[in-house]
Design an enzyme around this catalytic site. Structure first.
Site, PDB file in Angstrom:
ATOM      1  N   ARG A 233      14.470  32.293  16.364  1.00  0.00           N
ATOM      2  CA  ARG A 233      15.156  32.341  15.166  1.00  0.00           C
ATOM      3  C   ARG A 233      15.469  32.928  14.745  1.00  0.00           C
ATOM      4  O   ARG A 233      14.540  34.023  14.568  1.00  0.00           O
ATOM      5  CB  ARG A 233      14.962  31.145  14.437  1.00  0.00           C
ATOM      6  CG  ARG A 233      15.358  29.716  14.356  1.00  0.00           C
ATOM      7  CD  ARG A 233      17.081  29.278  14.411  1.00  0.00           C
ATOM      8  NE  ARG A 233      17.040  27.913  14.813  1.00  0.00           N
ATOM      9  CZ  ARG A 233      16.779  26.837  16.121  1.00  0.00           C
ATOM     10  NH1 ARG A 233      16.694  28.005  17.382  1.00  0.00           N
ATOM     11  NH2 ARG A 233      17.108  26.063  15.955  1.00  0.00           N
ATOM     12  N   GLU A 262      24.206  35.425  12.783  1.00  0.00           N
ATOM     13  CA  GLU A 262      25.026  35.123  14.072  1.00  0.00           C
ATOM     14  C   GLU A 262      26.076  33.852  13.884  1.00  0.00           C
ATOM     15  O   GLU A 262      26.550  33.562  14.379  1.00  0.00           O
ATOM     16  CB  GLU A 262      24.031  34.222  15.078  1.00  0.00           C
ATOM     17  CG  GLU A 262      23.472  33.202  14.306  1.00  0.00           C
ATOM     18  CD  GLU A 262      22.377  32.721  16.561  1.00  0.00           C
ATOM     19  OE1 GLU A 262      22.889  31.188  16.165  1.00  0.00           O
ATOM     20  OE2 GLU A 262      21.297  33.878  16.633  1.00  0.00           O
ATOM     21  N   HIS A 294      22.853  33.082  22.138  1.00  0.00           N
ATOM     22  CA  HIS A 294      21.916  31.517  21.251  1.00  0.00           C
ATOM     23  C   HIS A 294      21.755  30.450  22.605  1.00  0.00           C
ATOM     24  O   HIS A 294      22.449  29.176  22.477  1.00  0.00           O
ATOM     25  CB  HIS A 294      22.522  31.678  20.096  1.00  0.00           C
ATOM     26  CG  HIS A 294      21.660  30.087  19.731  1.00  0.00           C
ATOM     27  ND1 HIS A 294      20.992  30.244  18.529  1.00  0.00           N
ATOM     28  CD2 HIS A 294      20.407  29.397  20.372  1.00  0.00           C
ATOM     29  CE1 HIS A 294      20.528  29.688  18.284  1.00  0.00           C
ATOM     30  NE2 HIS A 294      19.520  29.052  18.848  1.00  0.00           N
TER      31      HIS A 294
END
Length: 332
Positions: A233, A262, A294
């Site tokens: 994360r 993000e 991601h």
């Protein structure tokens, strides 16, 4: 029943539609679930969200007012959902508590080796028919020390790969993983792990206690030539502090699949827009930094498992059942 799914990629759409075909069906949208898009869900009892959805109190109230009673999040992380508000609104919230840990662990190693062996720089050069080796020197991983911050399922999978490389294994977690100690991992405090590791990989969840676990002090404690990888994360790293250290010429390589700001950027095409995030813009200019969007989880195996679990979560909700995936059970 028709389920409304937000944030569905082109690759994911046929898998999701096929999984829900039959008794139920899925209406798939590319847009993410936010305050602006939440009104689209009016009339849908069940909504499926992606990891970058913003399920804050305002969004949840909009969904509830439109008749939504169940949220099926297609991810393990749920820090984007206000669970307390969901509970007060009588909503059921489910997540995917498990999918292939190898997808993320293997990608973390992909990032580590990409920055170590300068793969991106080499590929850009050869496209211009520049085949020089200057600046492309990496290091053997064998015999070096890896620090694994978080040794759950993904951290364990990452450790097994490191063991295959013949590395010295250091670990940190709130509880030791016997499978990792059997591989020869030594559990140490964070400070020793930071100071002793040639490669550090992050595999802890984003909690209040882990937010900015890699802060300015942690970064300064690391070796100047260390490699840092984050496929967990974005909020685990203080990105501004990281940029400060990079500007000072530190670190051999940084591999980031996640970024703390993000939301609203990752998974979207921003190539024709002005970059508003100065920190991100600065970060991607460093030649020994690789940033991906991601995608560590994004294998057919993992996505297939995520969708299968989401279908089961919906079935459990409709049958009034709870499972290990239930975050908020809703009304009895």
């Amino acid at each position: 029943m028709e389920i409304l799914a937000f944030g569905v990629t082109a690759d994911e759409k046929p898998l999701l539609e096929r999984a829900f075909s039959g008794e139920h069906e899925a209406r798939c949208l590319e847009v993410f679930l936010t305050e602006d898009t939440a009104p689209i869900a009016a009339g849908y009892e069940i909504v499926s969200s992606s990891v970058n959805a913003d399920l804050n109190a305002r969004v949840l109230h909009i969904l509830a007012a439109g008749g939504t009673r169940m949220i099926a999040q297609r991810s393990t992380g749920f820090n984007n959902i206000d669970l307390d508000v969901a509970g007060r609104l009588g909503m059921t919230v489910g997540r995917v508590s498990y999918y292939s840990p190898y997808s993320v662990a293997e990608f973390a190693w992909t990032l580590a080796m990409a920055v170590n062996r300068r793969i991106v720089r080499a590929s850009i050069r050869t496209r211009d028919f520049d085949f020089r080796l200057n600046g492309l020197m990496g290091r053997d991983m064998r015999g070096r020390t890896v620090g694994v911050l978080g040794t759950g399922k993904i951290g364990e999978a990452f450790t097994r790969i490191a063991h295959g490389f013949g590395m010295n294994l250091l670990g940190w977690d709130v509880a030791e993983n016997p499978a990792c100690t059997a591989l020869g991992m030594k559990y140490v405090d964070k400070e020793e792990l930071f100071a002793s590791s040639d490669l550090i990989s992050l595999h802890v969840p984003l909690l209040e206690s882990t937010h900015h676990i890699i802060d300015a002090a942690a970064l300064k404690a690391m070796r100047d030539d260390a490699i840092l990888v984050n496929s967990s994360r974005g909020g685990l790293i203080d990105t501004e502090a990281l940029v400060t250290e990079l500007r000072a010429g530190r670190f051999s390589g940084i591999g980031l699949d996640v970024y703390e700001a993000e939301a609203g950027v990752f998974f979207l095409d921003k190539s024709l827009e002005a970059v508003e995030d100065d920190t991100l813009a600065r970060l991607v200019t460093f030649p020994h930094v690789v940033v991906t969007s991601h995608q560590a989880y994004y294998t057919s195996d993992a996505v297939g498992q995520i969708i299968e679990t989401t279908v089961r979560n919906v079935a459990d909700y409709l049958a009034g059942r709870r499972s290990e995936n239930t975050l908020v059970p809703g009304p009895a």
